[in-house]
Design a protein around this motif. Structure first.
Motif, mmCIF file in Angstrom:
data_model
loop_
_atom_site.group_PDB
_atom_site.id
_atom_site.type_symbol
_atom_site.label_atom_id
_atom_site.label_comp_id
_atom_site.label_asym_id
_atom_site.label_seq_id
_atom_site.Cartn_x
_atom_site.Cartn_y
_atom_site.Cartn_z
ATOM 1 N N SER A 300 0.840 -1.190 0.000
ATOM 2 C CA SER A 300 0.000 0.000 0.000
ATOM 3 C C SER A 300 0.881 1.248 0.000
ATOM 4 O O SER A 300 1.890 1.294 0.709
ATOM 5 N N PRO A 301 0.541 2.279 -0.778
ATOM 6 C CA PRO A 301 1.375 3.495 -0.767
ATOM 7 C C PRO A 301 1.467 4.130 0.612
ATOM 8 O O PRO A 301 2.506 4.656 0.993
ATOM 9 N N ILE A 302 0.364 4.093 1.347
ATOM 10 C CA ILE A 302 0.335 4.652 2.696
ATOM 11 C C ILE A 302 -0.110 3.569 3.674
ATOM 12 O O ILE A 302 -1.192 3.014 3.548
ATOM 13 N N SER A 303 0.746 3.258 4.649
ATOM 14 C CA SER A 303 0.387 2.326 5.727
ATOM 15 C C SER A 303 0.797 2.976 7.037
ATOM 16 O O SER A 303 1.937 2.851 7.490
ATOM 17 N N TRP A 304 -0.152 3.703 7.630
ATOM 18 C CA TRP A 304 0.132 4.361 8.899
ATOM 19 C C TRP A 304 0.340 3.320 9.995
ATOM 20 O O TRP A 304 -0.041 2.163 9.840
#
Length: 402
Positions: A300-304
């Motif tokens: 995923s491009p963003i994985s907080w």
């Protein structure tokens, strides 16, 4: 479940409840201030007041609504509820969902399955007592996120028999709220559960249609391609972004890494899903879930940090693997697993904030850079360990075609 088993469950539940109360009280006092819950309410309120500018709104002038339009429709319930009610309901639901998710992973087919429900609940509650203090769980509670609920929803779906008509529904709904759970629909497809995969796809399509019905202009803007642009969420180099994209940007000291990331993400995605499918085919559905979850987090491009709460059940599965190995006298296999669990737990209790030099996230010193890619390194190690896992004599899980 006998009297002794019932007493064990109630005792574990009491200890977990006390741990959760203290954890939630401290989480409420952090700087997170339930910021994401406020964003949810902002999105829900936008639906109730036209909604054409959903993706132009900013909470406090900074935080945008980044979820699919269907999520805003669902969040209208949070918007109309009084603030304290919304906080209490979401926090309480998350507290209940954490041990439920751990219980469900213990009920999935495979070596870690616990046939006795009482024993499974006792272990789940005991592990949740500590797991709720891991940073992904605490961040979920502090920000007022829904990630623990989505984790439980996905696991509930996977725990259903393959013949269940509703299998795939919860995965489709979860993907409609946040796109990342969609990887589990792919997992269902490549493991031969085509009807469940089709159900997930159909439900997800229905959420898109519902979004267009309620918010036509905002839906057109979101699905025209903006959903695929991580920049509308946050700078990818933010150390809180524990994905391959974020780790590469920080390691290469530039955010202009799209071609490199696409190649690496594609390779990791294919390998991770192949490993998850192989685990499922040999009857280890719990391992299949864990590998699929970690793969989704990595690509995923963003994985907080709070997204990584979906990997918490993997720690439980790994712990049971280590216990079995020790009991079988296989120290060679048990020691690395134990070390891995300890490393993951240490990372899970490590705050990643405060590592930003004046020159910015793309100029982290070496020590801070290593801290900023810690989750990603553990995730890659999980996939490697999955590839090295014993295969057994034969693949026992039948591939079902509908």
């Amino acid at each position: 479940m006998g009297v002794r088993g019932g007493l064990a469950v109630w005792s574990a539940g009491t200890v977990y409840a006390l741990s959760a109360v203290v954890c939630c009280a401290l989480a409420a006092r952090t700087s997170a201030h339930f910021a994401d819950l406020q964003v949810y309410r902002m999105g829900g309120a936008a639906v109730l007041h036209d909604g054409s500018r959903l993706y132009q709104l900013r909470l406090g002038g900074l935080l945008p609504f980044t979820y699919p339009p269907f999520a805003a429709v669902v969040f209208t319930g949070l918007a109309v509820a009084p603030w304290r009610v919304a906080v209490t309901v979401l926090t309480g639901a998350s507290v209940v969902a954490l041990p439920a998710a751990l219980y469900l992973v213990l009920r999935l087919p495979g070596p870690s399955r616990m046939p006795a429900r009482g024993q499974a609940w006792t272990v789940a509650l005991a592990v949740a007592t500590a797991a709720i203090w891991l940073d992904p769980a605490r961040a979920t509670l502090g920000y007022g996120q829904v990630d623990i609920l989505l984790t439980a929803a996905v696991l509930y779906d996977l725990s259903l028999p393959d013949t269940a008509r509703g299998k795939g529904l919860m995965i489709g709904l979860a993907a409609g709220l946040k796109l990342t759970p969609a990887i589990f629909a792919v997992y269902l497809l490549i493991t031969g559960r085509r009807r469940a995969a089709a159900t997930a796809a159909a439900v997800f399509a229905a959420t898109v249609a519902a979004g267009f019905a309620a918010l036509p202009a905002s839906s057109a803007w979101f699905w025209a391609g903006r959903f695929a642009s991580p920049g509308h969420v946050s700078p990818v180099q933010n150390p809180q972004n524990q994905s391959l994209y974020g780790a590469l940007a920080r390691a290469m000291h530039t955010a202009a890494i799209l071609p490199v990331w696409l190649l690496l993400a594609a390779a990791v995605g294919v390998a991770g899903l192949a490993l998850a499918a192989a685990a499922s085919r040999r009857g280890d559905e719990a391992l299949g879930f864990c590998l699929c979850a970690v793969t989704g987090l990595l690509v995923s491009p963003i994985s907080w940090i709070h997204h990584w709460v979906i990997a918490v059940p993997a720690l439980l599965v790994a712990g049971l693997t280590a216990v079995r190995a020790y009991r079988a006298g296989n120290v060679t296999a048990a020691v690395p697993v134990t070390v891995a669990i300890a490393a993951a737990a240490v990372i899970g209790w490590t705050e990643l904030a405060g590592d930003t030099p004046r020159s910015g996230w793309l100029a982290l010193p070496a020590w801070a850079l290593m801290r900023s890619v810690s989750y990603v390194l553990v995730g890659l190690a999980v996939l490697v360990a999955g590839g090295l896992a014993p295969r057994g004599a034969a693949e026992t899980r039948p591939v079902r075609d509908y």
